[in-house]
Design a protein around this motif. Sequence first.
Motif, PDB file in Angstrom:
ATOM      1  N   ALA A 210      24.241 -19.537  29.992  1.00  6.07           N
ATOM      2  CA  ALA A 210      24.156 -19.196  28.574  1.00  6.07           C
ATOM      3  C   ALA A 210      25.159 -19.997  27.758  1.00  6.07           C
ATOM      4  O   ALA A 210      24.877 -20.407  26.630  1.00  6.07           O
ATOM      5  N   GLN A 211      26.354 -20.229  28.324  1.00  9.33           N
ATOM      6  CA  GLN A 211      27.386 -20.974  27.615  1.00  9.33           C
ATOM      7  C   GLN A 211      27.218 -22.473  27.867  1.00  9.33           C
ATOM      8  O   GLN A 211      26.761 -22.892  28.926  1.00  9.33           O
ATOM      9  N   VAL A 212      27.607 -23.241  26.871  1.00  7.46           N
ATOM     10  CA  VAL A 212      27.490 -24.692  27.003  1.00  7.46           C
ATOM     11  C   VAL A 212      28.869 -25.328  26.902  1.00  7.46           C
ATOM     12  O   VAL A 212      29.793 -24.774  26.289  1.00  7.46           O
ATOM     13  N   ALA A 213      28.997 -26.501  27.511  1.00  6.52           N
ATOM     14  CA  ALA A 213      30.244 -27.255  27.420  1.00  6.52           C
ATOM     15  C   ALA A 213      30.457 -27.727  25.992  1.00  6.52           C
ATOM     16  O   ALA A 213      29.499 -27.985  25.257  1.00  6.52           O
ATOM     17  N   SER A 214      31.706 -27.830  25.570  1.00  7.95           N
ATOM     18  CA  SER A 214      31.998 -28.249  24.191  1.00  7.95           C
ATOM     19  C   SER A 214      31.402 -29.621  23.897  1.00  7.95           C
ATOM     20  O   SER A 214      30.940 -29.882  22.777  1.00  7.95           O
ATOM     21  N   SER A 215      31.368 -30.495  24.898  1.00 11.04           N
ATOM     22  CA  SER A 215      30.822 -31.844  24.690  1.00 11.04           C
ATOM     23  C   SER A 215      29.303 -31.826  24.548  1.00 11.04           C
ATOM     24  O   SER A 215      28.700 -32.825  24.150  1.00 11.04           O
ATOM     25  N   GLY A 232      11.542 -19.525  21.009  1.00  8.41           N
ATOM     26  CA  GLY A 232      11.294 -18.375  21.866  1.00  8.41           C
ATOM     27  C   GLY A 232      10.887 -18.746  23.271  1.00  8.41           C
ATOM     28  O   GLY A 232      10.526 -17.877  24.077  1.00  8.41           O
ATOM     29  N   ARG A 233      10.981 -20.030  23.608  1.00  9.12           N
ATOM     30  CA  ARG A 233      10.605 -20.468  24.951  1.00  9.12           C
ATOM     31  C   ARG A 233      11.759 -20.261  25.935  1.00  9.12           C
ATOM     32  O   ARG A 233      11.549 -20.150  27.141  1.00  9.12           O
ATOM     33  N   LEU A 234      12.975 -20.233  25.411  1.00  9.57           N
ATOM     34  CA  LEU A 234      14.165 -19.846  26.163  1.00  9.57           C
ATOM     35  C   LEU A 234      14.779 -18.639  25.476  1.00  9.57           C
ATOM     36  O   LEU A 234      14.658 -18.472  24.262  1.00  9.57           O
ATOM     37  N   SER A 235      15.458 -17.821  26.257  1.00  9.41           N
ATOM     38  CA  SER A 235      16.098 -16.635  25.683  1.00  9.41           C
ATOM     39  C   SER A 235      17.452 -16.410  26.349  1.00  9.41           C
ATOM     40  O   SER A 235      17.586 -16.554  27.574  1.00  9.41           O
ATOM     41  N   VAL A 236      18.463 -16.078  25.552  1.00 12.80           N
ATOM     42  CA  VAL A 236      19.790 -15.767  26.083  1.00 12.80           C
ATOM     43  C   VAL A 236      19.881 -14.255  26.243  1.00 12.80           C
ATOM     44  O   VAL A 236      19.838 -13.507  25.271  1.00 12.80           O
ATOM     45  N   GLU A 237      19.967 -13.822  27.504  1.00 14.76           N
ATOM     46  CA  GLU A 237      19.998 -12.388  27.797  1.00 14.76           C
ATOM     47  C   GLU A 237      21.016 -12.115  28.889  1.00 14.76           C
ATOM     48  O   GLU A 237      20.996 -12.768  29.948  1.00 14.76           O
ATOM     49  N   GLY A 238      21.887 -11.145  28.652  1.00 10.23           N
ATOM     50  CA  GLY A 238      22.841 -10.715  29.681  1.00 10.23           C
ATOM     51  C   GLY A 238      23.696 -11.836  30.232  1.00 10.23           C
ATOM     52  O   GLY A 238      23.968 -11.885  31.428  1.00 10.23           O
ATOM     53  N   GLY A 239      24.102 -12.754  29.375  1.00  6.05           N
ATOM     54  CA  GLY A 239      24.956 -13.845  29.821  1.00  6.05           C
ATOM     55  C   GLY A 239      24.231 -14.960  30.546  1.00  6.05           C
ATOM     56  O   GLY A 239      24.864 -15.834  31.146  1.00  6.05           O
ATOM     57  N   ALA A 255      16.153 -31.905  31.960  1.00  5.61           N
ATOM     58  CA  ALA A 255      15.904 -30.560  32.473  1.00  5.61           C
ATOM     59  C   ALA A 255      17.176 -29.927  33.012  1.00  5.61           C
ATOM     60  O   ALA A 255      17.505 -28.777  32.688  1.00  5.61           O
ATOM     61  N   SER A 256      17.932 -30.669  33.822  1.00  7.26           N
ATOM     62  CA  SER A 256      19.147 -30.094  34.407  1.00  7.26           C
ATOM     63  C   SER A 256      20.224 -29.869  33.349  1.00  7.26           C
ATOM     64  O   SER A 256      20.998 -28.914  33.439  1.00  7.26           O
ATOM     65  N   ALA A 257      20.273 -30.731  32.345  1.00 10.50           N
ATOM     66  CA  ALA A 257      21.274 -30.567  31.283  1.00 10.50           C
ATOM     67  C   ALA A 257      21.048 -29.270  30.510  1.00 10.50           C
ATOM     68  O   ALA A 257      21.989 -28.525  30.222  1.00 10.50           O
ATOM     69  N   VAL A 258      19.792 -28.975  30.188  1.00 13.50           N
ATOM     70  CA  VAL A 258      19.493 -27.737  29.474  1.00 13.50           C
ATOM     71  C   VAL A 258      19.782 -26.529  30.352  1.00 13.50           C
ATOM     72  O   VAL A 258      20.331 -25.522  29.898  1.00 13.50           O
ATOM     73  N   VAL A 259      19.463 -26.622  31.638  1.00 12.45           N
ATOM     74  CA  VAL A 259      19.736 -25.525  32.567  1.00 12.45           C
ATOM     75  C   VAL A 259      21.238 -25.287  32.706  1.00 12.45           C
ATOM     76  O   VAL A 259      21.717 -24.146  32.662  1.00 12.45           O
ATOM     77  N   CYS A 260      22.011 -26.364  32.836  1.00 17.03           N
ATOM     78  CA  CYS A 260      23.451 -26.251  33.114  1.00 17.03           C
ATOM     79  C   CYS A 260      24.307 -26.141  31.866  1.00 17.03           C
ATOM     80  O   CYS A 260      25.502 -25.809  31.960  1.00 17.03           O
ATOM     81  N   GLY A 261      23.737 -26.442  30.706  1.00  8.90           N
ATOM     82  CA  GLY A 261      24.524 -26.395  29.474  1.00  8.90           C
ATOM     83  C   GLY A 261      25.553 -27.505  29.392  1.00  8.90           C
ATOM     84  O   GLY A 261      26.578 -27.377  28.717  1.00  8.90           O
ATOM     85  N   ALA A 262      25.295 -28.614  30.077  1.00  8.97           N
ATOM     86  CA  ALA A 262      26.218 -29.755  30.091  1.00  8.97           C
ATOM     87  C   ALA A 262      25.447 -30.975  30.585  1.00  8.97           C
ATOM     88  O   ALA A 262      24.441 -30.850  31.294  1.00  8.97           O
ATOM     89  N   ALA A 263      25.929 -32.153  30.206  1.00 11.56           N
ATOM     90  CA  ALA A 263      25.298 -33.379  30.684  1.00 11.56           C
ATOM     91  C   ALA A 263      25.368 -33.425  32.202  1.00 11.56           C
ATOM     92  O   ALA A 263      26.384 -33.060  32.802  1.00 11.56           O
TER      93      ALA A 263
END
Length: 291
Positions: A210-215, A232-239, A255-263
């Motif tokens: 749910a959280q992303v890196a500052s960069s 609405g294709r992604l949702s932030v729920e319960g962290g 794909a991995s960047a969006v999943v991991c919230g970082a490059a």
Amino acid sequence: MNNRPQTIQIFLPGGDPRGLRVAEITTRIVQAIEVPRNLLAEFLKMPESEQVAVYLLVGPNDDNGEEKVYVGQTGDLRKRLAAHNKEKDFWQRALVLISRTHSLTQTHVLFLEWLCIQEAKKAARYAAENGNGGSKPHTPAPLEADCLEIFETGRTLLATLGYPVFEPVAKPATASIDPELFYCKRAGTNAVGEYTVEGFVVLKGSKGRAQVASSFVGHTFGKRRDALIQQGRLSVEGGALLFMEDVLFSSPSGASAVVCGAASNGWTEWKNDKGVTLEELKRGNTASSND
């Protein structure tokens, strides 16, 4: 959809590959005509515009860039498209399905309109502009069989023209073939995906951070992530970041960047159930074959 060799002919009435395009499978009676909105007047002068037809209007949502589609049917195509040109703002292209033998009836197109709406919503590549899918119209069995064949031809032609409205982004499992799955299980993630001819698909139910890196804030993939949440294709729920549907990315790293919230490097991030990376399976084989 049957994956068999087929010959498709594309005719350019104006000679411009970016203009009007008429596509047909050479052994079938169905034609798909792509009409850019700024060339609508030219299409309405063509005899093809006089037919009973099913049509799709496609274009982006100005707020988030998501592609939208509206499906309709008519016995008066010229009047209907002229009305949509005045009343609907979003569309950039009209995609028209007609019969070269003028054999489509109102019964055909009513069923095809309903079927196209159902399949477009099921594929979920485009946001449906139709208010609802309606109910299945009564159609005699022989005509329904004709409609199903017409639809399969139409979906192939539209995908060939660059509009895979009815194609799921992930290949469904069949009795004989299971899709090859890859996993991203970095801390805080548990995502599953497929590497396809169009890119990398992260499957519905996958969990990201749910959280992303500052960069990552303001990064290209960070903006894509924000847009997917807005849609609405992604949702932030319960962290956690949850994938509410299958989502197609142009690259494994997107794909991995969006999943991991970082490059990240998706070629090494995504691994099969034996721990072998996408890099080793797909790029390694290519490199060795060229040695």
